[in-house]
Motif scaffolding. Sequence first.
Motif, PDB file in Angstrom:
ATOM      1  N   ILE A 127      30.246  63.857  31.551  1.00 56.44           N
ATOM      2  CA  ILE A 127      29.583  64.143  30.275  1.00 56.44           C
ATOM      3  C   ILE A 127      28.168  63.574  30.332  1.00 56.44           C
ATOM      4  O   ILE A 127      27.967  62.390  30.608  1.00 56.44           O
ATOM      5  CB  ILE A 127      30.363  63.548  29.086  1.00 56.44           C
ATOM      6  CG1 ILE A 127      31.767  64.153  29.031  1.00 56.44           C
ATOM      7  CG2 ILE A 127      29.616  63.801  27.789  1.00 56.44           C
ATOM      8  CD1 ILE A 127      32.641  63.576  27.942  1.00 56.44           C
ATOM      9  N   SER A 128      27.186  64.413  30.099  1.00 55.01           N
ATOM     10  CA  SER A 128      25.783  64.014  30.210  1.00 55.01           C
ATOM     11  C   SER A 128      25.012  64.656  29.069  1.00 55.01           C
ATOM     12  O   SER A 128      25.603  65.051  28.054  1.00 55.01           O
ATOM     13  CB  SER A 128      25.241  64.448  31.579  1.00 55.01           C
ATOM     14  OG  SER A 128      23.923  63.992  31.770  1.00 55.01           O
ATOM     15  N   SER A 129      23.708  64.773  29.241  1.00 53.55           N
ATOM     16  CA  SER A 129      22.902  65.400  28.188  1.00 53.55           C
ATOM     17  C   SER A 129      21.805  66.241  28.809  1.00 53.55           C
ATOM     18  O   SER A 129      21.205  65.862  29.822  1.00 53.55           O
ATOM     19  CB  SER A 129      22.277  64.332  27.266  1.00 53.55           C
ATOM     20  OG  SER A 129      21.466  63.441  28.016  1.00 53.55           O
ATOM     21  N   ALA A 130      21.559  67.393  28.184  1.00 51.75           N
ATOM     22  CA  ALA A 130      20.481  68.287  28.617  1.00 51.75           C
ATOM     23  C   ALA A 130      19.339  68.128  27.622  1.00 51.75           C
ATOM     24  O   ALA A 130      19.249  68.847  26.633  1.00 51.75           O
ATOM     25  CB  ALA A 130      20.983  69.725  28.662  1.00 51.75           C
ATOM     26  N   ASN A 131      18.474  67.144  27.891  1.00 55.31           N
ATOM     27  CA  ASN A 131      17.451  66.809  26.901  1.00 55.31           C
ATOM     28  C   ASN A 131      16.030  66.951  27.418  1.00 55.31           C
ATOM     29  O   ASN A 131      15.080  66.472  26.794  1.00 55.31           O
ATOM     30  CB  ASN A 131      17.670  65.378  26.385  1.00 55.31           C
ATOM     31  CG  ASN A 131      17.757  64.369  27.527  1.00 55.31           C
ATOM     32  OD1 ASN A 131      17.433  64.700  28.651  1.00 55.31           O
ATOM     33  ND2 ASN A 131      18.211  63.158  27.220  1.00 55.31           N
ATOM     34  N   LEU A 132      15.861  67.584  28.585  1.00 54.74           N
ATOM     35  CA  LEU A 132      14.503  67.765  29.092  1.00 54.74           C
ATOM     36  C   LEU A 132      13.804  68.891  28.340  1.00 54.74           C
ATOM     37  O   LEU A 132      14.413  69.924  28.039  1.00 54.74           O
ATOM     38  CB  LEU A 132      14.537  68.082  30.588  1.00 54.74           C
ATOM     39  CG  LEU A 132      15.034  66.960  31.508  1.00 54.74           C
ATOM     40  CD1 LEU A 132      14.976  67.406  32.968  1.00 54.74           C
ATOM     41  CD2 LEU A 132      14.227  65.682  31.316  1.00 54.74           C
ATOM     42  N   ALA A 133      12.532  68.674  28.078  1.00 59.14           N
ATOM     43  CA  ALA A 133      11.770  69.667  27.319  1.00 59.14           C
ATOM     44  C   ALA A 133      11.592  70.960  28.108  1.00 59.14           C
ATOM     45  O   ALA A 133      11.580  72.055  27.538  1.00 59.14           O
ATOM     46  CB  ALA A 133      10.410  69.089  26.951  1.00 59.14           C
ATOM     47  N   GLY A 134      11.467  70.847  29.395  1.00 58.08           N
ATOM     48  CA  GLY A 134      11.296  72.039  30.210  1.00 58.08           C
ATOM     49  C   GLY A 134       9.846  72.436  30.361  1.00 58.08           C
ATOM     50  O   GLY A 134       8.998  72.106  29.518  1.00 58.08           O
ATOM     51  N   GLN A 135       9.528  73.152  31.436  1.00 56.56           N
ATOM     52  CA  GLN A 135       8.159  73.565  31.734  1.00 56.56           C
ATOM     53  C   GLN A 135       7.957  75.037  31.357  1.00 56.56           C
ATOM     54  O   GLN A 135       8.802  75.888  31.651  1.00 56.56           O
ATOM     55  CB  GLN A 135       7.888  73.398  33.240  1.00 56.56           C
ATOM     56  CG  GLN A 135       7.993  71.970  33.723  1.00 56.56           C
ATOM     57  CD  GLN A 135       6.839  71.114  33.235  1.00 56.56           C
ATOM     58  OE1 GLN A 135       5.700  71.593  33.084  1.00 56.56           O
ATOM     59  NE2 GLN A 135       7.111  69.845  32.975  1.00 56.56           N
TER      60      GLN A 135
END
Length: 613
Positions: free
Chosen positions: A268-276
Motif C-alpha cells: 500500500i503506497s500513494s500516487a502523489n506526484l504532480a507529474g510532468q
Amino acid sequence: MRRFAVAFVTTAALLGGLTSQAQASSEKDYSQTTKTDLTTKIIGNNTYSVYSSMKLVKVQEEVKTKQKVKEKYTVQTKVPYTKKVAYMVKGKKKYKTVTKYKTVKETKDRWVTKTVTKKVTKKKWKFGKKLAASTDFKYSHVQAKAYKLRNKTRYYYIYVDGRGVGYVNEKAFALSSAKVVSSISLVNNSADSVGFNAQDAINYVTDSHGSLVDNDSVEISCKSTKLRISDSGYVSSQKAGTAVLTYKYGKAKATAKLTVRSDAKEGISSANLAGQDTDLADNLTTWSASDGATVSSSDTSTSLDLVNSSNNYWATNSAGTEKAANMETFFYHPANLSVAGSPIQEGRVSSAVQGIDIYGQDMVSTNLDSGYADNREARGHMVNYNLKGLKKYNWQLIPSTKLSFATWLSYIKNVKVSPYMKLGHGQAVGSTKKYAYVVANWNRSNNWANSQELLRVNKSTMQVDKIWTFKVWNGSSKYPRIFLNADVIDDTTIIGLFHNASKKRFEFWKITRSGDKFTAKEVAATNSDLVSNSSEVQGFVWDSSFDCYYIGFNDYLFKIKAGLNDDASDAGKLLNYYQFSTGRETEGLASYKGELYLNLNHPTETLKFDHIK
C-alpha cells in the motif's frame, strides 16, 4: 440353457482361437511404426544416442547347433561253437566235444550328438548413423508422434525445435517425473477474489513414457491448517498461513511449500506526484492490431524461406527532424520452435513474440499467440538465445531441413526453451545474469485489485524456480495499480508502467523486493496519454546508461526522463518522441548498456537502434 450350451460347445474352439492369437502375436512385425498423438517429451539426465534411422533387416547367420544323428558302427563279438576233437587213450581213438570261439563282426545303429553349422535367416534391428546425444537436446523443445518397439523398449522418432531428427530410446526421457517450483510466496491480499492458481508452479509432469501431461490431469492437494485449495485449483491469499502442495500423476510426485505473508498492508503506497506536462498535440494517434489495417501478431503464418537482407527504418522526431533515429535488423527469430500444426498450446512454441529482454550475451523472449495472450491464464514458452552464436538470418531456418545437420545442431545448442509456463500478457519481462523474470498479468483485468504474479526463471535450466505475488495500491484496494508493462532491472527491482486513463497520465513505479517482501513507490509521472486514441502500449524499458524510459507503440516511441540515477526533480519529463512506420506490430523493447532494441512480429524480427537523437 441355450446360452450355457453355446459356451460349453465352443470352449474347444475358443481355446484354439486363443492359441492362434498367441502365435500371431509372437510373429508380430515390430518394424512397423506405431503412431501416437503428437506429444511433448521431456529429456532426462541419462544420455542415449539419437540415430538417423532404425529398421528390422533380414540377415543370414551361421548358427552352430547340437543335433542328434544316427550312425552305424561295427561291433566284434566272440561267438561260441562246439567241435569234436579226437584223442587216443591206450591206443584207442576217442572223441570229445570242446567249445571254441570265433570273432564275428556286426553292424549296428546308434544316436550321437554332433555340433553342426548351418545358415539361418534372422530379423535384426539395424540402427542408422549416430547423430547426437539425447542430452544435447535437454533444453530444447522435443516432440514425438511415433515409435518402434525393440525388445519391448520404445524408440521414439523425435522432433527437436520443430525439425525431425531421429530415433532415441525412451529411457532418455524423464519418465514418470514431476518438477515444480519448490517455494511460493504470496502477498496477503484481502481483495484478491481469485487467488493463486496452483498449476502455475508446475514446470512439467510426465507419464510413464516421458510425455508431458496436461496440467488439468495432475492431481493437486493442499495440506494446511489455515489454507485451502478450491475445487478449481486456486489457493486464497486473503489470510496468512502456510501449506504444502502435492502434485501427483501416476508414479510422478512433487511438493511445493506455499506461504501467504502476514503483513496485510504490504504494497500500500500513494500516487502523489504532480507529474510532468508534455505539451503534446492531441492528434498523435497510432494503430492497434484490432484495427486490421496491417499485418499483426495475430497472423501466425511465417515463411520458412530464408530472408537474407536487413530491414532499415528511419524515424522522425518531435521537432520534425527526419532520420533522427535509425533501426536496422539485428536478428530474425526462428519461424517456429515446434512441429508445424502442433494442436495444443502446451506443445506449440509460438512464433509470435510478445516481449524481449537482453542482458550480456543473452536475449530472452516470451512466445505465445497474441489471441491467447488475452486469456486470464495465458501461458506459453520463454526462449533464451545465446547471442554469441547468433546468425542474423539463418536462425529462421531452425525448424526446417534447409540447414545441414551439423550447422543446425550448432545453432540449437545456443537456444533454450522453457517448459510450458505462465506468461500473462508477456510484455512485463526482464533479465539478469542468472535469471529471467516475467510479471504475468492479465491484459483484460481492467485494473483489478488482485495480486500480481512474478515468476523467476533460472536461465541455466529455463525452469521457474521461484514465484512471488505482490500488490500495489494507491491508499486502498479501490485504487490498484496493475502493470501490464514492466522492466525487471535487477534481481530485486521492478519498474512498472501504469496508464491512469481516468486522469490521462502515465505513472512509473519502483517496486523493490527485500527477501519475500515488496514495497512500492511512485517515482515519476507524465501528464499525458501520449497518444490520443487509447491504443495499447506495446513495449516499455528503462535505459540505465542514459537514465530514461522508452514507451513504445506500433509506430511511435516516446523518450521520458527517469531520474533513477541522479536528479529526479523533473522525472517524467518528455524528452522526445519518434514516429516511424514498419507495417508491423511492435512487441517489446529492450535495452542493455546504452543500446536500444525494438521487436516486431511476423516475421518476428528484433531491430537495433543505430543512433537516436
